[in-house]
Design an enzyme around this catalytic site. Sequence first.
Site, short mmCIF file in Angstrom:
data_model
loop_
_atom_site.label_atom_id
_atom_site.label_comp_id
_atom_site.label_asym_id
_atom_site.label_seq_id
_atom_site.Cartn_x
_atom_site.Cartn_y
_atom_site.Cartn_z
N CYS A 1 -18.54 16.07 28.48
CA CYS A 1 -18.89 17.35 27.85
C CYS A 1 -17.82 18.40 28.15
O CYS A 1 -17.80 18.99 29.23
CB CYS A 1 -20.26 17.81 28.36
N CYS A 20 -19.20 21.90 28.78
CA CYS A 20 -19.82 22.04 30.10
C CYS A 20 -18.77 22.13 31.20
O CYS A 20 -18.87 22.93 32.12
CB CYS A 20 -20.72 20.85 30.42
N ASP A 21 -17.75 21.27 31.13
CA ASP A 21 -16.87 21.08 32.28
C ASP A 21 -15.42 21.51 32.07
O ASP A 21 -14.65 21.54 33.04
CB ASP A 21 -16.89 19.60 32.70
C1 LIG Z 1 -22.68 15.20 33.22
C2 LIG Z 1 -23.28 16.26 32.32
C3 LIG Z 1 -23.03 17.59 32.61
C4 LIG Z 1 -23.59 18.57 31.81
N1 LIG Z 1 -23.35 19.88 32.11
C5 LIG Z 1 -23.93 20.84 31.38
C6 LIG Z 1 -23.71 22.22 31.71
O1 LIG Z 1 -22.99 22.54 32.66
N2 LIG Z 1 -24.33 23.14 30.93
C7 LIG Z 1 -25.12 22.81 29.86
O2 LIG Z 1 -25.68 23.70 29.22
N3 LIG Z 1 -25.31 21.52 29.52
C8 LIG Z 1 -24.74 20.53 30.24
N4 LIG Z 1 -24.93 19.23 29.90
C9 LIG Z 1 -25.75 18.93 28.71
C10 LIG Z 1 -27.24 19.04 29.06
O3 LIG Z 1 -27.50 18.28 30.20
C11 LIG Z 1 -28.11 18.58 27.90
O4 LIG Z 1 -27.78 19.29 26.73
C12 LIG Z 1 -29.58 18.80 28.22
O5 LIG Z 1 -29.93 18.17 29.42
C13 LIG Z 1 -30.48 18.28 27.10
O6 LIG Z 1 -31.77 18.48 27.49
P1 LIG Z 1 -32.99 17.65 26.89
O7 LIG Z 1 -34.21 18.22 27.55
O8 LIG Z 1 -32.92 17.64 25.42
O9 LIG Z 1 -32.77 16.14 27.32
P2 LIG Z 1 -32.30 15.38 28.63
O10 LIG Z 1 -31.78 16.27 29.68
O11 LIG Z 1 -31.44 14.29 28.13
O12 LIG Z 1 -33.66 14.75 29.18
C14 LIG Z 1 -34.31 13.74 28.48
C15 LIG Z 1 -35.56 13.36 29.25
O13 LIG Z 1 -36.33 12.46 28.46
C16 LIG Z 1 -36.81 11.41 29.29
N5 LIG Z 1 -37.10 10.27 28.39
C17 LIG Z 1 -36.26 9.63 27.54
N6 LIG Z 1 -36.94 8.67 26.88
C18 LIG Z 1 -38.23 8.72 27.34
C19 LIG Z 1 -39.41 7.96 27.07
N7 LIG Z 1 -39.42 6.97 26.17
N8 LIG Z 1 -40.55 8.28 27.74
C20 LIG Z 1 -40.56 9.31 28.64
N9 LIG Z 1 -39.48 10.05 28.94
C21 LIG Z 1 -38.34 9.75 28.29
C22 LIG Z 1 -35.72 11.19 30.32
O14 LIG Z 1 -36.23 10.53 31.47
C23 LIG Z 1 -35.31 12.65 30.58
O15 LIG Z 1 -36.17 13.20 31.54
C24 LIG Z 1 -24.39 18.22 30.68
C25 LIG Z 1 -24.64 16.87 30.40
C26 LIG Z 1 -24.09 15.89 31.22
C27 LIG Z 1 -24.37 14.44 30.89
#
Ligand SMILES: Cc1cc2nc3c(=O)[nH]c(=O)nc-3n(C[C@H](O)[C@H](O)[C@H](O)COP(=O)(O)OP(=O)(O)OC[C@H]3O[C@@H](n4cnc5c(N)ncnc54)[C@H](O)[C@@H]3O)c2cc1C
Length: 315
Positions: free
Chosen positions: A140, A143-144
Site C-alpha cells: 500500500c 499507507c506506507d
Molecule cells: C500492511 C497494511 C498496512 C496498511 N496501512 C494502512 C494505513 O496506514 N492507513 C490506512 O488507512 N489503511 C491502511 N491499510 C489498509 C486498511 O488496512 C484497509 O483499507 C482496511 O483494513 C479495510 O477495512 P475492512 O474493515 O474493509 O476490512 P479488513 O481490515 O480487511 O477486515 C476484514 C475482516 O473480515 C473478516 N472476514 C473475512 N471473511 C470472513 C468470513 N467469511 N467470516 C467472518 N469474518 C470474515 C476478517 O477476519 C477481518 O476481520 C493497510 C493495509 C495493509 C495490508
Amino acid sequence: MSDTIEKIKCLIIGSGPAGYTAAIYAARANMNPVLYQGIQPGGQLTTTNEVENFPGYVDGVTGPEMMVQLQAQAQRFGTDVRDGWATKVDFSGDIHKVWINGTKELHCETVIISTGASAKYLGLPSEQHYLKMGGGVSACAVCDGFFYRNQEVVIVGAGDSACEEAHYLSKLCKKVTMLVRSEKFRASKIMEERVRKTENINILMNHDTIEVLGDEQVVTGVKALNKTTGETFDIEATGFFVAIGHKPNTDIFTEFITLDETGYIVNTAGTSKTNVGGVFVAGDAADHVYRQAITAAGTGCMAALDAERYLASKE
Ligand SMILES: Cc1cc2nc3c(=O)[nH]c(=O)nc-3n(C[C@H](O)[C@H](O)[C@H](O)COP(=O)(O)OP(=O)(O)OC[C@H]3O[C@@H](n4cnc5c(N)ncnc54)[C@H](O)[C@@H]3O)c2cc1C
C-alpha cells in the site's frame, strides 16, 4: 425451526474498521448487533505497526492497538463480538440465513458484509520475511510511501493500480524502479503514459523479482532477473512495494450477491445497498479504489444507517 437456529436483528461479518464502525452505529441505534470476527480479528491493520493517517491519532498508532480500541468502543455500546467464520449464506428469502463455522445457523433481518480484501504478494520467502518484520515490504503506497521519503524504492506490478502507486511514490521518493513481469503493461494507455513520462520512475520491462535483499531486519535492495538476457542484478532500495492486485473476501456470497469481474461487491452508488434487500456492504469488500481504514470506517457508518432505515421501513 430447530433450537440451534439463532435470530439476529443485525449481523456484521468481519472485524476490520468497517465492521467495528458499523457495530458502533448499530449498537447505538439499539439494533443489538452481533459481529463475527473471522480468522483475522481486527482485519488487515493488525499486520502493520504504524498508522499515521487515521484522523484523531496525532502521534500515530500501531494497527493492533487501533483495532483493540475500535473493538472496545463497539463493545462499550453492547455489540456482541464473537469468534467465528461465516462459511455459507442463503439470501434467497426475506430472512437472510448465514452459517458460522459450517454448523451454527443464524436467521438475520439485516446483514452487513465487511469481510475486506487481501493484498496479493509474490510469495517469495524473503518478501514474506520482511513483510512480517515490518521492515520494508508493503502492498500500500498511500499507507506506507511517506516512510520512504527521499529514498529509493522498487515496485512490482503492471496494472492501473501499480501505475497509480508508482506515480504516488515518485512524488515522495528519490527514485522508483518499476519491475514489469512481461513485455506489456496491463494498465490503460493513459496510466502507462503517465509513469513513462515521470522522470524518477525507471521502468524495467520483462523483469522478475528473484529475491528481496536485506540485513535480516530491513530491506536493502531487490535481486531482479532480466528475462530477455537471463542476467540477474541487484537494485538498491529501502522499500519494496507489491502492487499485483487484491482479492476481496467475497467467495461465499457469489451465488446471491452481485460482484464485479474481480470479485468486489457491487453496491448502489452513494449507498451501502447490495442487490439483496437487507444486505449491506462496507469497506474493502466493495472498494477497489480507495482501500483505506478511514473509507472503510466511513462506509461502515453508512451500512449501519442504511440497515437501521431498512428495519424502520419494515415496521
Ligand atoms: C500492511 C497494511 C498496512 C496498511 N496501512 C494502512 C494505513 O496506514 N492507513 C490506512 O488507512 N489503511 C491502511 N491499510 C489498509 C486498511 O488496512 C484497509 O483499507 C482496511 O483494513 C479495510 O477495512 P475492512 O474493515 O474493509 O476490512 P479488513 O481490515 O480487511 O477486515 C476484514 C475482516 O473480515 C473478516 N472476514 C473475512 N471473511 C470472513 C468470513 N467469511 N467470516 C467472518 N469474518 C470474515 C476478517 O477476519 C477481518 O476481520 C493497510 C493495509 C495493509 C495490508
